[in-house]
Design an enzyme around this catalytic site. Structure first.
Site, PDB file in Angstrom:
ATOM      1  N   ASP A  12      -6.566   7.867   2.580  1.00  0.00           N
ATOM      2  CA  ASP A  12      -6.959   8.933   1.667  1.00  0.00           C
ATOM      3  C   ASP A  12      -6.029  10.138   1.841  1.00  0.00           C
ATOM      4  O   ASP A  12      -5.019  10.040   2.533  1.00  0.00           O
ATOM      5  CB  ASP A  12      -8.432   9.286   1.943  1.00  0.00           C
ATOM      6  CG  ASP A  12      -9.175   9.723   0.688  1.00  0.00           C
ATOM      7  OD1 ASP A  12      -8.640  10.562  -0.059  1.00  0.00           O
ATOM      8  OD2 ASP A  12     -10.289   9.221   0.462  1.00  0.00           O
TER       9      ASP A  12
ATOM     10  N   ASP B 194     -10.672  -0.276  13.711  1.00  0.00           N
ATOM     11  CA  ASP B 194      -9.957  -0.750  12.515  1.00  0.00           C
ATOM     12  C   ASP B 194     -10.454  -0.030  11.269  1.00  0.00           C
ATOM     13  O   ASP B 194     -10.965  -0.637  10.337  1.00  0.00           O
ATOM     14  CB  ASP B 194     -10.177  -2.272  12.416  1.00  0.00           C
ATOM     15  CG  ASP B 194      -9.280  -2.931  11.385  1.00  0.00           C
ATOM     16  OD1 ASP B 194      -8.431  -2.252  10.806  1.00  0.00           O
ATOM     17  OD2 ASP B 194      -9.444  -4.147  11.181  1.00  0.00           O
TER      18      ASP B 194
ATOM     19  N   LYS C 224      -8.824   1.713   8.935  1.00  0.00           N
ATOM     20  CA  LYS C 224      -7.970   1.635   7.737  1.00  0.00           C
ATOM     21  C   LYS C 224      -8.067   2.899   6.881  1.00  0.00           C
ATOM     22  O   LYS C 224      -8.443   2.868   5.718  1.00  0.00           O
ATOM     23  CB  LYS C 224      -8.282   0.391   6.901  1.00  0.00           C
ATOM     24  CG  LYS C 224      -7.970  -0.910   7.629  1.00  0.00           C
ATOM     25  CD  LYS C 224      -7.996  -2.106   6.724  1.00  0.00           C
ATOM     26  CE  LYS C 224      -7.637  -3.392   7.434  1.00  0.00           C
ATOM     27  NZ  LYS C 224      -8.698  -3.889   8.350  1.00  0.00           N
TER      28      LYS C 224
HETATM   29  O1  6AU Z   1     -10.041 -13.804  12.481  1.00  0.00           O
HETATM   30  P1  6AU Z   1     -11.013 -13.095  11.550  1.00  0.00           P
HETATM   31  O2  6AU Z   1     -10.708 -13.335  10.115  1.00  0.00           O
HETATM   32  O3  6AU Z   1     -12.452 -13.347  11.893  1.00  0.00           O
HETATM   33  O4  6AU Z   1     -10.824 -11.526  11.838  1.00  0.00           O
HETATM   34  C1  6AU Z   1      -9.667 -10.830  11.498  1.00  0.00           C
HETATM   35  C2  6AU Z   1      -9.834  -9.344  11.717  1.00  0.00           C
HETATM   36  C3  6AU Z   1     -10.904  -8.702  10.852  1.00  0.00           C
HETATM   37  C4  6AU Z   1     -10.139  -8.010   9.743  1.00  0.00           C
HETATM   38  O5  6AU Z   1     -10.768  -6.816   9.327  1.00  0.00           O
HETATM   39  C5  6AU Z   1      -8.790  -7.711  10.381  1.00  0.00           C
HETATM   40  O6  6AU Z   1      -8.611  -8.675  11.425  1.00  0.00           O
HETATM   41  N1  6AU Z   1      -7.614  -7.795   9.481  1.00  0.00           N
HETATM   42  C6  6AU Z   1      -6.697  -6.722   9.390  1.00  0.00           C
HETATM   43  C7  6AU Z   1      -6.611  -5.626  10.320  1.00  0.00           C
HETATM   44  C8  6AU Z   1      -6.692  -5.833  11.734  1.00  0.00           C
HETATM   45  O7  6AU Z   1      -6.305  -4.548   9.963  1.00  0.00           O
HETATM   46  C9  6AU Z   1      -5.704  -6.750   8.409  1.00  0.00           C
HETATM   47  C10 6AU Z   1      -5.501  -7.917   7.650  1.00  0.00           C
HETATM   48  O8  6AU Z   1      -4.551  -8.016   6.895  1.00  0.00           O
HETATM   49  N2  6AU Z   1      -6.358  -8.970   7.835  1.00  0.00           N
HETATM   50  C11 6AU Z   1      -7.389  -8.944   8.733  1.00  0.00           C
HETATM   51  O9  6AU Z   1      -8.087  -9.944   8.873  1.00  0.00           O
HETATM   52  O10 6AU Z   1     -11.589  -7.763  11.652  1.00  0.00           O
END
Ligand code: 6AU
Length: 264
Positions: A97, A92, A94
């Protein structure tokens, strides 16, 4: 709510993307549309969780730059486990750039292109900084990377992805680069195209928010109402004292929600 999803078997046979074919095949074989986000900070903790989760998940998502003792040995173990337990490796990162910098980071200290099947890429830098660079790597058999997920919507409170036209522009980049873009990270399904998978984070069955901007909702909302394909669950599993129980719970609820009207 109209079901915008084509049956899984049909999607698998229609797709021209080797990555999506693999994803849809694993989904059907393991009866799992669950991606586990393992946000632990040491190699040992991550690998222990992978060992437990492997049988239940479609994909394992990591943040390589959050692992303090990250090494090539770790990625070797992770790829072996992915091959043995049949799951997708999702880094992940992201990327957000210039194309040149994205490329440097893809091949930098973590050598992401060599061990990740799929990576996240922001849409914010625009088409020309995304398509060409990732296409070159994806088409090179020397690398494991086979596709990217474009961030169409974030789960966080006040996210700027909800500004007028942002999400639509991300979908346009995907439509123009179907050989590179495997799907989206989104809250609500953003494309009815059967060959673009909609992955959704912000899923937790027992909590609504953390104190750092995250917003969670349940699986029914994410899969049935918002019509996503794959749920990304992190702390709902990884902060639990009984992770295997939670893995089984999330996998079952998410799979039932996805296949409710799917007769394939
Ligand atoms: O259920 P959580 O909150 O413990 O974990 C959610 C995971 C984390 C975030 O970096 C990722 O999902 N995430 C992402 C991704 C996958 O790109 C985008 C987003 O909008 N929200 C989010 O939580 O590892």
């Amino acid at each position: 709510v109209d079901n915008m999803r084509t049956p899984l078997l049909e999607r698998e046979s229609l797709t021209e993307s080797p990555l999506n074919k693999k994803i849809l095949s694993i989904m059907r074989t393991k009866k799992s549309n669950l991606c586990l986000a393992i946000d632990y900070t040491t190699v040992d903790e991550v690998l222990q969780m992978v060992e437990l989760a492997g049988p239940f998940v479609l994909a394992i998502k990591v943040h390589a730059d959050a692992i303090v003792d990250f090494s090539e040995e770790f990625t070797k173990k992770l790829t072996t486990m992915a091959n043995d337990m049949d799951f997708i490796i999702f880094e992940d990162r992201k990327f957000a750039d210039t194309g040149n910098t994205n490329l440097l980071q893809l091949h930098g200290t973590q050598k992401i292109a060599s061990w990740a099947d799929v990576v996240t890429v922001h849409a914010v830098q625009g088409n020309d900084s995304i398509a060409g660079v990732f296409r070159k790597v994806i088409q090179d058999p020397a690398y494991r990377l086979k596709g990217i997920l474009l961030i169409a919507q974030l789960s966080t409170k006040g996210s700027l992805t909800s500004l007028n036209g942002y999400t639509e522009s991300a979908v346009e980049i995907a439509n123009d680069n179907r050989d590179v873009v495997s799907g989206f990270i989104t809250q609500t399904r953003v494309s009815a195209c059967s060959d673009l998978l909609n992955w959704t984070p912000g899923v937790n069955l027992d909590a609504k928010s953390d104190s750092a901007g995250q917003q969670w909702r349940g699986v029914d909302q994410a899969i049935e109402i918002q019509q996503n394909d794959i749920v990304i669950v992190g702390r709902g599993v990884t902060s639990s004292s009984e992770p295997v129980q939670q893995l089984k719970r999330y996998r079952q609820i998410a799979w039932e929600a996805l296949t409710k009207n799917d007769t394939s």
